[in-house]
Motif scaffolding. Structure first.
Motif, mmCIF file in Angstrom:
data_model
loop_
_atom_site.group_PDB
_atom_site.id
_atom_site.type_symbol
_atom_site.label_atom_id
_atom_site.label_comp_id
_atom_site.label_asym_id
_atom_site.label_seq_id
_atom_site.Cartn_x
_atom_site.Cartn_y
_atom_site.Cartn_z
ATOM 1 N N CYS A 179 0.805 -1.226 0.000
ATOM 2 C CA CYS A 179 0.000 0.000 0.000
ATOM 3 C C CYS A 179 0.844 1.285 0.000
ATOM 4 C CB CYS A 179 -0.940 0.068 1.202
ATOM 5 S SG CYS A 179 -2.008 -1.340 1.376
ATOM 6 N N GLU A 203 -0.797 3.734 -2.326
ATOM 7 C CA GLU A 203 -2.262 3.801 -2.363
ATOM 8 C C GLU A 203 -2.754 4.896 -1.423
ATOM 9 O OE1 GLU A 203 -3.013 1.802 -4.619
ATOM 10 O OE2 GLU A 203 -1.254 0.501 -4.462
ATOM 11 N N CYS A 227 -7.317 2.138 0.020
ATOM 12 C CA CYS A 227 -7.180 1.069 1.023
ATOM 13 C C CYS A 227 -8.519 0.768 1.693
ATOM 14 C CB CYS A 227 -6.147 1.432 2.085
ATOM 15 S SG CYS A 227 -4.464 1.453 1.443
ATOM 16 N N CYS A 253 -10.496 -1.337 -0.689
ATOM 17 C CA CYS A 253 -9.810 -2.616 -0.862
ATOM 18 C C CYS A 253 -10.037 -3.512 0.356
ATOM 19 C CB CYS A 253 -8.328 -2.329 -1.085
ATOM 20 S SG CYS A 253 -7.289 -3.785 -1.087
ATOM 21 N N LEU A 254 -9.876 -2.925 1.540
ATOM 22 C CA LEU A 254 -10.018 -3.730 2.761
ATOM 23 C C LEU A 254 -11.452 -4.182 2.968
ATOM 24 C CD1 LEU A 254 -7.665 -1.888 5.235
ATOM 25 C CD2 LEU A 254 -7.389 -4.176 4.282
HETATM 26 FE FE1 FES Z 1 -4.202 -0.763 0.740
HETATM 27 FE FE2 FES Z 1 -5.405 -2.958 -0.355
HETATM 28 S S1 FES Z 1 -4.509 -1.216 -1.364
HETATM 29 S S2 FES Z 1 -5.266 -2.364 1.711
#
Ligand code: FES
Ligand code: 5AD
Length: 354
Positions: free
Chosen positions: A318, A321, A326, A329-330
């Motif tokens: 990350c 990112e 994130c 994504c999480l």
């Molecule tokens: Fe950061 Fe997946 S891109 S948790």
């Protein structure tokens, strides 16, 4: 009935286990203890890396004072507030402020920031500021800090001395600081790295046993990742000579074993699926950690320009990112394994011991 009983010898056997089928039993057992004792919710903690200055010379860590290649930063009060506001908007219940051991972070300066965050937001506040004095820890606790993280890195004292030089003539005693944190009423977290050169299976088993004996509220573990900008990464540090059959490998699989065993011996602890684990398996490290004992993730909310400079080890997950990426994504990763996201501060559970 919570399963806690496991001797150091049994822990070591699990760390050395070669039978894949047996390991499946370990994952299942850890997952079931996790479900029974802390439930299916995953707590998200917004990680804010507020300064990468450090006075220490830890031989494994890219922030060590000897790393002249690293450009240093310290976030301003305003930047910290802005990020705390974003953590609230993301719905995360905790801000974790982490830094190198930076005495440019003045006791009162940080205490005022903590007070303001506690007045203006519903966030729990966690600090990870290294080996600060009892008075600093006391001030920050009085300012409203809820939790403090200080990893032991290893409980093997000979190995610890090699990788973590003392500051001047003051000897580093992290167990003592963990005791002080408890005395001050902090929820207290610690943890170790897995696969440090010179780390034996037996010492790692003792680390896990120590987590239980210290009754830690939080335990974070991750693989050691070599950093070529550090003395340990350049092979210019000698660690205790051990036979290759005793050396713990710095692998993903060993990390899952430690996560799983930690869950079994500390059923109620909050255990993150760490960034270091996600770094060595970008595809599914986070999810596998969560499926084998973990119940916390610490998404990084540090502004990207600073984040790149918080280079403890290379290739961090990350790194480029944004916090928004994130978050999405999480959420998808957590949903994909049938778990849900918790709301609220997510304190350590204290189940009645029946
Ligand atoms: Fe950061 Fe997946 S891109 S948790
Ligand atoms: N590899 C993996 N983890 C590391 N840490 C520091 N350096 C490394 C490395 N090279 C971990 C330590 C520290 C935490 C903030 O990051 O355990 O406590």
């Amino acid at each position: 009935m919570l399963e806690q009983e496991m001797s150091v010898q049994e822990i070591e056997q699990w760390l050395r286990e070669r039978d894949e089928v047996k390991l499946t039993q370990l994952w299942d057992r850890a997952d079931s203890v996790r479900r029974q004792s802390v439930g299916n919710e995953v707590h998200l903690r917004g990680l804010l890396e507020i300064s990468n200055y450090c006075v220490r010379k830890c031989t494994y860590c890219g922030l060590n004072i000897g790393n002249r290649k690293l450009e240093r930063y310290r976030m301003t009060r305003e930047e910290i507030f802005e990020c705390a506001g974003r953590i609230v908007k993301f719905g995360y219940g905790t801000v974790v402020m982490q830094a190198g051991e930076d005495y440019g972070i003045k006791t009162d300066w940080l205490a005022e920031i903590i007070e303001q965050i506690k007045i203006e937001t519903p966030l729990a506040v966690t600090l990870s500021m290294g080996e600060r004095s009892f008075n600093d820890l006391k001030s920050w606790r009085q300012a409203g800090t809820d939790r403090y993280l200080l990893r032991l890195e290893t409980s093997d004292t000979a190995l610890y001395r090699c990788i973590h030089p003392d500051l001047g003539n003051q000897s580093s005693d992290r167990i003592k600081i963990l005791d002080q944190l408890k005395e001050l009423g902090y929820e207290t977290g610690s943890g170790v790295m897995i696969g440090i050169p010179g780390q034996t299976y037996q010492s790692l088993a003792r680390d896990i046993d120590l987590f239980r004996r210290l009754d830690l509220d939080m335990v974070g573990v991750g693989p050691y990742i070599e950093n070529p900008l550090t003395p340990l990464g350049k092979d210019c540090v000698t660690t205790p000579a051990i036979s290759s059959s005793d050396q713990v490998p710095c692998t993903e699989n060993l990390t899952y074993r430690v996560v799983a065993l930690t869950r079994i011996v500390c059923p109620e602890a909050n255990i993150p699926s760490t960034t270091a684990l996600a770094t060595i398996n970008r595809d599914s490290g986070r999810e596998l950690g969560l499926s084998r004992g973990a119940n916390v993730v610490m998404p990084n909310v540090t502004p990207v320009d600073y984040r790149r400079k918080y280079e403890i080890y290379p290739g961090k997950a990350c790194l480029n990112e944004t916090a928004e990426v994130c978050q999405d994504c999480l959420a998808a990763r957590i949903a994909s394994i049938g778990r849900s996201i918790a709301r609220g501060p997510g304190n350590r559970k204290h189940n009645s011991k029946t």
